[in-house]
Write a protein that holds these residues in place. Structure first.
Motif, short mmCIF file in Angstrom:
data_model
loop_
_atom_site.label_atom_id
_atom_site.label_comp_id
_atom_site.label_asym_id
_atom_site.label_seq_id
_atom_site.Cartn_x
_atom_site.Cartn_y
_atom_site.Cartn_z
N ASN A 6 3.83 1.21 -4.64
CA ASN A 6 5.06 0.61 -4.16
C ASN A 6 6.17 1.66 -4.02
OD1 ASN A 6 5.43 1.12 -6.86
ND2 ASN A 6 6.41 -0.84 -7.32
N ILE A 7 5.77 2.91 -3.79
CA ILE A 7 6.76 3.97 -3.64
C ILE A 7 6.61 4.59 -2.25
CG2 ILE A 7 7.60 6.17 -4.51
CD1 ILE A 7 6.41 5.45 -7.21
N ILE A 8 7.72 4.67 -1.51
CA ILE A 8 7.71 5.37 -0.24
C ILE A 8 7.97 6.84 -0.54
CG2 ILE A 8 8.85 5.63 1.98
CD1 ILE A 8 9.59 2.66 1.77
N THR A 9 7.06 7.71 -0.14
CA THR A 9 7.18 9.13 -0.49
C THR A 9 8.16 9.82 0.43
OG1 THR A 9 5.46 9.91 1.02
CG2 THR A 9 4.74 9.06 -1.13
N GLY A 10 8.61 10.96 -0.02
CA GLY A 10 9.54 11.75 0.77
C GLY A 10 8.94 12.26 2.06
N THR A 11 7.63 12.27 2.16
CA THR A 11 6.98 12.75 3.38
C THR A 11 6.75 11.64 4.40
OG1 THR A 11 4.81 12.42 2.36
CG2 THR A 11 5.80 14.61 2.17
N SER A 12 7.12 10.41 4.05
CA SER A 12 6.99 9.32 5.01
C SER A 12 7.93 9.56 6.19
CB SER A 12 7.33 7.99 4.35
OG SER A 12 6.45 7.73 3.28
N THR A 13 7.49 9.20 7.37
CA THR A 13 8.29 9.40 8.56
C THR A 13 8.58 8.07 9.24
OG1 THR A 13 6.39 9.60 10.04
CG2 THR A 13 7.11 11.61 8.89
N VAL A 14 9.45 8.12 10.27
CA VAL A 14 9.82 6.89 10.96
C VAL A 14 8.61 6.26 11.64
CG1 VAL A 14 12.22 7.54 11.29
CG2 VAL A 14 10.52 8.19 13.01
N SER A 15 7.56 7.05 11.90
CA SER A 15 6.38 6.50 12.56
C SER A 15 5.35 5.96 11.58
CB SER A 15 5.72 7.57 13.44
OG SER A 15 5.31 8.67 12.65
N THR A 16 5.63 6.08 10.29
CA THR A 16 4.70 5.56 9.28
C THR A 16 4.54 4.05 9.45
OG1 THR A 16 5.28 7.28 7.69
CG2 THR A 16 4.30 5.28 6.82
N ASP A 55 2.16 -6.76 -3.15
CA ASP A 55 1.21 -7.80 -3.48
C ASP A 55 -0.12 -7.18 -3.92
OD1 ASP A 55 -0.13 -6.97 -1.19
OD2 ASP A 55 0.38 -8.74 0.00
N ALA A 56 -1.14 -8.00 -4.12
CA ALA A 56 -2.43 -7.51 -4.63
C ALA A 56 -3.12 -6.56 -3.67
CB ALA A 56 -3.33 -8.70 -4.93
N GLU A 57 -2.76 -6.62 -2.39
CA GLU A 57 -3.37 -5.74 -1.39
C GLU A 57 -2.55 -4.48 -1.15
OE1 GLU A 57 -6.31 -6.49 -0.14
OE2 GLU A 57 -6.33 -8.34 -1.32
N GLY A 58 -1.48 -4.30 -1.90
CA GLY A 58 -0.66 -3.11 -1.73
C GLY A 58 0.40 -3.22 -0.66
N ARG A 59 0.56 -4.40 -0.07
CA ARG A 59 1.58 -4.59 0.96
C ARG A 59 2.93 -4.84 0.32
NH1 ARG A 59 -2.75 -8.46 3.71
NH2 ARG A 59 -2.27 -9.58 1.80
N PHE A 60 3.98 -4.33 0.95
CA PHE A 60 5.33 -4.59 0.45
C PHE A 60 5.60 -6.09 0.48
CE2 PHE A 60 5.67 -0.19 1.88
CZ PHE A 60 6.27 0.38 0.77
N PHE A 61 6.12 -6.60 -0.64
CA PHE A 61 6.36 -8.04 -0.75
C PHE A 61 7.85 -8.32 -0.86
CE2 PHE A 61 7.06 -11.91 -3.24
CZ PHE A 61 6.38 -12.83 -2.44
#
Length: 236
Positions: A6-16, A55-61
């Motif tokens: 549940n952490i967005i990393t610093g390497t995430s980009t706008v196209s993630t 959630d249980a599938e790793g999706r942001f809830f």
């Protein structure tokens, strides 16, 4: 780069690409879309320094109504305005702090009528919310072991009307009739419009209610014309 747990990393980009679970409904979009409006609550939810629930599938809830999130995404993606469920989408736009969408929705008839016209109308009536709460409390108190309960409402527009209503009000109180009095207001609402607002706000809370003229004794009737009304609640 993507997100981990549940952490967005610093390497995430706008196209993630990310998946969202909004109240049980699944959406797929990009971080760029979610962050399109810096300063919005939605953008802050998906900043690199924010931990999000998954959630249980790793999706942001997000624990909000999923049905109305689709129009929010459509607006962020392409500027498309919703055409259905306007009040509900407006509420969600407020929650996510999508201010440009909030302002556009406030210009639509469904929101303008409620948020601008009616609210400004009621601001001219002293103690409207308090009187509404009192009316409901009295109705519930009168409902013990009864199918129906009634509350008399006195609406006076001027100090002169208030003076003429003083004696009938004393008579009602002596008979232990539950009464709510709306004080004089300066300009704006007619009594029929105010009655409509009271009835609408009561029904919006789930009550079954009807409103009609309350007929006083003949000795008072000519003096106060249309000031007295009765709200009848049906409980079962």
């Amino acid at each position: 780069a993507t997100y981990f747990g549940n952490i967005i990393t610093g390497t995430s980009t706008v196209s993630t690409v990310v998946q969202l679970n909004i109240g049980g409904q699944i959406y797929t979009t990009t971080l760029g879309t979610l962050r399109k409006l810096p300063g919005s609550k939605l953008s802050e939810m998906f900043s690199s320094s924010t931990k999000a629930c998954t959630d249980a599938e790793g999706r942001f809830f997000i624990d909000r109504p999923g049905t109305y999130f689709g129009p929010i995404l459509d607006y962020l993606r392409s500027g498309q305005m919703p055409t259905q469920n306007i009040p509900e989408v407006y509420r969600e736009a407020q929650f996510y702090e999508i201010q440009p969408l909030v302002k556009l929705l406030e210009d639509m008839p469904q929101i303008f009528g409620e948020q601008v016209a009616r609210k400004q109308f009621l601001l001219r009536v002293p103690g409207y919310s308090e009187n509404l709460e009192l009316l409901l409390r009295l109705a519930r108190a009168e409902a013990v072991a009864l199918r129906y309960s009634s509350v008399v409402v006195c609406m006076v527009r001027t100090e002169e009307e208030a003076a003429r209503c003083a004696q009938p009000l004393c008579s009602l109180e002596a008979r232990k009739m539950p009464v709510v009095k709306f004080e004089p207001w300066k300009v704006g609402p007619e009594i029929k419009d105010l009655l409509y607002c009271v009835e609408m706000d009561i029904k919006a809370q789930g009550y079954q209610v009807s409103c009609g003229r309350y007929y006083l004794d003949h000795a008072f009737r000519a003096k106060v014309t249309d000031c007295f009304h009765i709200f009848t609640f049906t409980w079962w």
